[in-house]
Design an enzyme around this catalytic site. Structure first.
Site, mmCIF file in Angstrom:
data_model
loop_
_atom_site.group_PDB
_atom_site.id
_atom_site.type_symbol
_atom_site.label_atom_id
_atom_site.label_comp_id
_atom_site.label_asym_id
_atom_site.label_seq_id
_atom_site.Cartn_x
_atom_site.Cartn_y
_atom_site.Cartn_z
ATOM 1 N N ASN A 228 16.427 -12.325 27.270
ATOM 2 C CA ASN A 228 15.873 -12.678 25.972
ATOM 3 C C ASN A 228 16.831 -13.613 25.239
ATOM 4 O OD1 ASN A 228 15.073 -12.527 23.116
ATOM 5 N ND2 ASN A 228 13.772 -10.830 23.755
ATOM 6 N N ASP B 51 3.859 -30.269 22.290
ATOM 7 C CA ASP B 51 2.611 -30.987 22.038
ATOM 8 C C ASP B 51 1.988 -30.528 20.724
ATOM 9 O OD1 ASP B 51 2.013 -28.368 23.198
ATOM 10 O OD2 ASP B 51 -0.072 -29.028 23.125
ATOM 11 N N GLU C 293 14.424 -17.533 31.122
ATOM 12 C CA GLU C 293 13.013 -17.185 30.933
ATOM 13 C C GLU C 293 12.874 -15.674 30.896
ATOM 14 O OE1 GLU C 293 9.326 -16.842 30.219
ATOM 15 O OE2 GLU C 293 10.027 -18.927 30.436
ATOM 16 N N ASP D 227 6.415 -21.334 22.528
ATOM 17 C CA ASP D 227 5.257 -20.725 21.893
ATOM 18 C C ASP D 227 5.274 -21.074 20.401
ATOM 19 O OD1 ASP D 227 3.357 -18.947 20.731
ATOM 20 O OD2 ASP D 227 3.652 -17.518 22.366
ATOM 21 N N GLU E 292 18.267 -24.244 29.289
ATOM 22 C CA GLU E 292 16.891 -24.369 28.808
ATOM 23 C C GLU E 292 16.385 -22.981 28.469
ATOM 24 O OE1 GLU E 292 12.502 -26.154 30.051
ATOM 25 O OE2 GLU E 292 13.881 -25.490 31.625
ATOM 26 N N TYR F 235 3.633 -27.913 31.452
ATOM 27 C CA TYR F 235 2.768 -28.024 30.288
ATOM 28 C C TYR F 235 2.635 -29.466 29.833
ATOM 29 C CZ TYR F 235 2.383 -22.985 29.355
ATOM 30 O OH TYR F 235 2.074 -21.647 29.424
#
Length: 212
Positions: A96, A154, A69, A118, A44, A193
Site C-alpha cells: 500500500n 485521462d 501495486e 483512480d 511507480e 489504460y
C-alpha cells in the site's frame, strides 16, 4: 474496471522472490543492495499490469525501478512481463502506498510516477486520491531534495484537482501538457489504460512537479 479474481496470484508472487519483494521493509536505508548497480531509483505507484514500468526499465538501464501495486490480481501480470524480460533494474512490490515511509528512508527515491490513478470522483473520497496532500507528504518523506512526481491521467477533473493540490502543497510545476499525444513531448511510454483511452480519442494530461 472490475478485475478478475485470480486465487493463485499470491502464490505466484511469492514464488518469485527475486522479482517481487515480499518484505520490503528490510531494505529500508539500503535499497542500493537490492539491485545489481547503485544508481538512481524511480518508483511507480499503481503500476497495474506493468507495461509502463517495464518499458521504462528497458529504455533506461542507468536507472533502477520499482513497480508498486496493491492488487495482487493485477501485479501478477506485471510479474509475467518481468519474468519474460528479466530486467536487472526492475523489481515489484505488492504493498500500500501509505506504507512507503516504512519502506524507504528520506532521500532514497529520486522520482515518483503516478499513472492513471483512480480518480475517486466523489468529494468525500478526496483523501483516497494519490495526489491528496497526505500522499504528497508521504512522497516528500522518501524523495531526495528537489525530487519529482510525474503524473498522467485521462481524467480532466482529477488533473485539475491534482494541479491545485500540487500548487497548494508548494510544489513547483515544471511541465504541464493538456494534450500529451499532440504535444512535442518525446519518449512517452504508454500504460495499458493510456493506449485504450487514447485510441478512443480521449485526451491525455501530463505534468511534472518538483519539491522545493
Amino acid at each position: 474496471m472490475r478485475v478478475r479474481n485470480k486465487p493463485w496470484a499470491m502464490d505466484k508472487l511469492q514464488s518469485y522472490p527475486q522479482y517481487v519483494l515480499s518484505s520490503p521493509e528490510q531494505y529500508k536505508g539500503k535499497w542500493n543492495e537490492v539491485f545489481v548497480k547503485n544508481q538512481p531509483l524511480h518508483i511507480e505507484i499503481g503500476t497495474g499490469k506493468g507495461r509502463f514500468i517495464t518499458g521504462m526499465a528497458k529504455a533506461n538501464p542507468h536507472i533502477n525501478y520499482i513497480g508498486i501495486e496493491l492488487n495482487e490480481n493485477v501485479i501478477v501480470t506485471a510479474l509475467d512481463l518481468l519474468i519474460e524480460e528479466n530486467l536487472p533494474n526492475l523489481r515489484l512490490m505488492n504493498v500500500n502506498a501509505n506504507d512507503l515511509g516504512d519502506i524507504f528512508e528520506k532521500g532514497e527515491v529520486d522520482q515518483v510516477y503516478l499513472n492513471f490513478s483512480d480518480p475517486w470522483p466523489k468529494t468525500r473520497h478526496a483523501k483516497r486520491r494519490l495526489t491528496y496532500k497526505s500522499f504528497l507528504k508521504v512522497y516528500e518523506g522518501i524523495l531526495k531534495d528537489r525530487g519529482e512526481i510525474h503524473f498522467k491521467t485521462d481524467n480532466q477533473g482529477l488533473f485539475e484537482y491534482s494541479l491545485m493540490s500540487f500548487s497548494e502543497y508548494g510544489l513547483l510545476l515544471k511541465y504541464v501538457s493538456l494534450d500529451l499525444h499532440n504535444s512535442d513531448f518525446e519518449g512517452n511510454i504508454m500504460t495499458e489504460y493510456e493506449e485504450k483511452f487514447s485510441s478512443k480519442g480521449s485526451r491525455i494530461y501530463r505534468c511534472e512537479v518538483q519539491y522545493r
